[in-house]
Design a protein around this motif. Sequence first.
Motif: not given
Length: 264
Positions: A166-188
């Motif tokens: 709603a504040l103008g973020a793109t889908p990538r920007q809005a979900t950046l933290q979720q993506v990072k968390r998913a990748l870290v958990i999967a690759l750990s």
Amino acid sequence: MDFEWMRVFLEGMLKPLAATMVVVMAVLLSYLQKLGLEREMIYSIARAFLQLSIIGFVLQFIFSRENSLWIILAYLFMVSVAGYTAGQRAKHVPRGKYVAGASILAGTAVTMFLLLVLNVFPFTPRYIIPVAGMMVGNAMTVTGVTMKRLRDDIRTQMNLVETALALGATPRQATLQQVKRALVIALSPVLDNAKTVGLISLPGAMTGLIMGGASPLEAIQLQIVVMNMLVGASTVSSIMSTYLCWPSFFTKTFQLETKVFTAE
């Protein structure tokens, strides 16, 4: 026709059959502890026995042909099965099986191409099929975890993501933290395994070579290559899966596709 290899195979199966006594022990313990896993244990080991026996005959056929077409067909078959399995894990991700399959194909193909260009392995069935199998298996696990975790994290934090949109973020920007968390958990697990390889357990490739008569120094050379390619293939596949998931998570107007996140 020479059936000598058949006789050798049947004689060699005596030890695997004897080793099933370990499974009998596990079944007995499950029965005594009333775990209810007896049928599943018997089914699992019987299925593994049958699958590996069939694969043994298939690989014997492929190795005797030394034909590049059989290498490609075997590789695509492994990717297809892995994509289906990973997609099952992330069953709430739209077109999850296709996303997983494409991600696994991309990660393993790029890694395999680099290994061939660098002349690490010759392009023969005896080398490529086992190596591809190890890469595909690890990429399958990592990709399935990444897709499932990303969808679940966005689902639990929908308000935060929608506010960012709603504040103008793109889908990538809005979900950046979720993506990072998913990748870290999967690759750990892959990275942890690389850190402790040889200290806690000897990996399968290394163990197989040593038991086959190779020197430990030769075995560690191959194992280092294997660990490198597993990290590379798993990383590319997991990152690719996040990019391929995004279109199904958002509408064309950059809003969350709520039906994806409401399914239980």
